[in-house]
Design an enzyme around this catalytic site. Structure first.
Site, short mmCIF file in Angstrom:
data_model
loop_
_atom_site.label_atom_id
_atom_site.label_comp_id
_atom_site.label_asym_id
_atom_site.label_seq_id
_atom_site.Cartn_x
_atom_site.Cartn_y
_atom_site.Cartn_z
N CYS A 1 0.82 -1.22 0.01
CA CYS A 1 -0.04 -0.12 0.09
C CYS A 1 0.85 1.24 -0.06
O CYS A 1 0.23 2.32 -0.17
CB CYS A 1 -0.97 0.00 1.18
SG CYS A 1 -1.85 -1.44 1.20
N SER B 1 -11.05 1.36 5.46
CA SER B 1 -10.96 2.12 4.18
C SER B 1 -11.65 0.87 3.26
O SER B 1 -11.78 -0.09 3.31
CB SER B 1 -9.50 2.34 3.72
OG SER B 1 -8.74 0.91 3.58
N HIS C 1 -9.31 3.89 -1.25
CA HIS C 1 -7.75 3.45 -1.02
C HIS C 1 -7.58 2.40 -2.09
O HIS C 1 -7.31 1.11 -1.81
CB HIS C 1 -7.68 2.80 0.45
CG HIS C 1 -6.38 2.33 0.82
ND1 HIS C 1 -5.20 2.75 0.13
CD2 HIS C 1 -5.98 1.46 1.75
CE1 HIS C 1 -4.02 2.21 0.57
NE2 HIS C 1 -4.34 1.16 1.35
N1 COA Z 1 -16.80 3.20 3.95
C1 COA Z 1 -18.29 3.34 3.95
N2 COA Z 1 -19.13 2.77 3.25
C2 COA Z 1 -18.75 1.55 2.91
C3 COA Z 1 -17.51 1.03 3.06
C4 COA Z 1 -16.55 1.69 3.79
N3 COA Z 1 -15.25 1.48 3.93
N4 COA Z 1 -17.34 -0.26 2.49
C5 COA Z 1 -18.42 -0.44 1.85
N5 COA Z 1 -19.26 0.66 2.31
C6 COA Z 1 -20.68 0.80 1.92
C7 COA Z 1 -20.91 0.26 0.55
O1 COA Z 1 -21.10 1.13 -0.27
C8 COA Z 1 -22.46 -0.60 0.79
O2 COA Z 1 -23.39 0.11 0.62
P1 COA Z 1 -24.57 -0.21 -0.22
O3 COA Z 1 -25.14 -1.49 0.33
O4 COA Z 1 -25.52 1.02 0.01
O5 COA Z 1 -23.99 -0.41 -1.55
C9 COA Z 1 -22.32 -1.51 2.02
O6 COA Z 1 -21.34 -0.42 2.62
C10 COA Z 1 -21.71 -2.70 2.05
O7 COA Z 1 -20.44 -2.70 1.19
P2 COA Z 1 -19.90 -4.12 0.62
O8 COA Z 1 -18.86 -3.55 -0.49
O9 COA Z 1 -20.89 -5.19 0.43
O10 COA Z 1 -18.91 -4.22 1.64
P3 COA Z 1 -17.95 -5.84 2.09
O11 COA Z 1 -18.60 -6.54 3.24
O12 COA Z 1 -17.82 -6.39 0.70
O13 COA Z 1 -16.53 -5.12 2.39
C11 COA Z 1 -14.82 -4.28 4.04
C12 COA Z 1 -16.29 -4.34 3.35
C13 COA Z 1 -14.49 -3.40 5.08
C14 COA Z 1 -14.62 -5.74 4.41
C15 COA Z 1 -14.26 -4.03 2.80
O14 COA Z 1 -14.22 -2.64 2.14
C16 COA Z 1 -12.55 -4.00 3.26
O15 COA Z 1 -12.00 -5.04 3.10
N6 COA Z 1 -11.92 -3.12 3.30
C17 COA Z 1 -10.44 -2.94 3.73
C18 COA Z 1 -9.65 -3.04 2.42
C19 COA Z 1 -8.00 -3.15 2.96
O16 COA Z 1 -7.82 -3.83 3.90
N7 COA Z 1 -7.10 -2.44 2.40
C20 COA Z 1 -5.94 -2.59 2.66
C21 COA Z 1 -5.75 -1.90 3.93
S1 COA Z 1 -3.88 -2.12 4.43
#
Ligand code: COA
Length: 382
Positions: free
Chosen positions: A83, A205, A330
């Site tokens: 990252c 994120s 991100h």
């Molecule tokens: N902030 C705000 N809203 C978010 C969000 C976030 N981080 N992530 C998802 N949403 C919203 C989506 O738009 C969706 O809304 P909707 O239902 O109105 O369309 C809802 O929340 C669910 O999103 P979805 O994409 O189905 O979530 P998910 O369960 O597939 O993934 C996480 C959520 C947190 C697990 C995923 O975003 C993630 O893994 N994030 C971390 C990424 C990471 O590790 N990066 C590297 C870091 S070192």
């Protein structure tokens, strides 16, 4: 070494961008930066990218992206540090210009994460395979352990974590390029779905697509491209133990502290002189750990900064005025360059509704994985 300036920037909106390919995103950001500079040639291109091979099945990005930009023939290299890839691309471009080897260099970052079938697994390849991934750890899980350790040592609460998200979404709501440009209430964050305790959906994120680009040249040539250059005064990079199990205290990000110390030493300033900062809030706990490791808040006090408004626009030291990784998004390889884009706008006085008045020094901190690599840049308005 020569003084080096950023003279132009460009970036795509961040988000789930199904209509654009990785190469389209790179070209959009790079072209915007070139147009803003009024430049039609480059001496070199560095592109931060964590894992196009796994996300979209494309390796050998340098020539591909140079060609699609209409710059076949120009040296072009992909830079990888998970990252932190974008921040390290910026550092590499800086060193090339500072050394005198090149006079005009594009530092860009791009990632297309939503096309990847197993995003969580692909991201996890940037953590320790033997002690972490083989035991089922993911990034949300590893940062949850960091959050627990910080809570235990410093008394940090879930509400402290949530205030970071509330503050960054307030900033991101002012940013047209943000993936989630909307404000969140404390209750929305505290009530969002648990992902890995104590981290909830709105502490994380998102998964993002996007690209960002900046153009660097020697300061004494900057007037060819802009009347508002921003100088890179310091760059510092460091590595640390990859596995959390090998660290003495997982609530302290020692590579971030080392990289920050090196950048401050090179710039000849200290944390008190920073007017605006972009730090790597991949999870809300990370912003708290980073401001402490960089000396922007006393150790153990980082948890109060968002709640009190100290790190909000209008506060003592605005942090993540772009919305940060949390609200802006991100796309991992692009993040370090997007931080530089925000600081370029802040320090050239073009940040619009997010403008921090009279900002002179800006700090950008980008990190890989759980902080096993980190890179810090200190920029100054001239
Ligand atoms: N902030 C705000 N809203 C978010 C969000 C976030 N981080 N992530 C998802 N949403 C919203 C989506 O738009 C969706 O809304 P909707 O239902 O109105 O369309 C809802 O929340 C669910 O999103 P979805 O994409 O189905 O979530 P998910 O369960 O597939 O993934 C996480 C959520 C947190 C697990 C995923 O975003 C993630 O893994 N994030 C971390 C990424 C990471 O590790 N990066 C590297 C870091 S070192």
């Amino acid at each position: 070494m020569r003084d080096v300036a950023i003279v132009a920037a460009g970036m795509t909106r961040f988000g789930e961008l199904w209509g654009a390919s990785l190469r389209d995103l790179f070209v959009e950001a790079a072209r915007e930066a070139l147009i803003n500079a009024g430049a039609d040639q480059l001496d070199a291109i560095y592109v931060g990218n964590m894992s196009a091979g796994q996300f979209v099945g494309q390796e050998h990005l340098g020539p591909l992206l140079a060609d699609h930009l209409g710059m076949a023939g120009v040296p072009a290299i992909r830079i990888e540090s998970a990252c932190a890839s974008g921040g390290v691309a910026l550092r590499t471009a800086f060193l090339e210009v500072a050394s005198g080897a090149s006079d005009i260099v594009l530092a860009a970052g791009v990632e297309k994460m939503n096309d990847g079938a197993d995003v969580t697994e692909i991201l996890a390849t940037a953590s320790d395979q033997e002690t972490e991934v083989y035991n089922g750890a993911t990034f949300p899980g590893l940062y949850a352990m960091i959050a627990r350790a910080h809570m235990e040592k410093h008394g940090t609460t879930e509400e402290d974590l949530a205030w970071v998200s509330v503050k960054n979404h307030r900033h991101g709501a002012l940013n047209d390029h943000a993936q989630f440009p909307r404000e969140l209430t404390l209750d929305q964050v505290m009530g969002s779905a648990p992902v890995s305790e104590p981290l909830r959906l709105l502490h994380c994120s998102p998964v993002s697509d996007g690209a960002a680009a900046v153009i660097l040249c020697p300061l004494d040539q900057a007037s060819r491209y802009t009347d508002r250059p921003v100088v890179i005064r310091g760059t510092g990079m460091a590595t640390g133990s990859m596995a959390l199990a090998d660290r003495a205290d997982i609530s302290f990000l020692d590579a971030v502290a080392l990289a920050g110390g090196r950048a401050f030493e090179m710039a000849g300033i200290g944390p008190a002189e920073v007017d605006v900062a972009e730090v790597h809030d991949c999870f809300s706990i990370a912003e708290i750990c980073c401001v402490e490791a960089l000396g922007l808040a006393p150790m153990g006090e980082g948890r109060h900064c968002a709640r009190t408004g100290e790190t909000a626009i209008g506060g003592r030291l605005p942090v993540n005025t772009s919305g940060g990784l949390k609200s802006k998004g991100h796309p991992v390889g692009a993040t370090g360059i997007a931080q530089a884009v925000e600081l370029f706008e802040q320090l050239s006085g073009t940040a619009g509704a997010r403008q921090v008045p009279d900002a002179e020094f800006g700090l950008a901190q980008n990190m890989g994985g759980t902080g096993a690599s980190s890179v810090v840049h200190i920029l100054q308005a001239v």
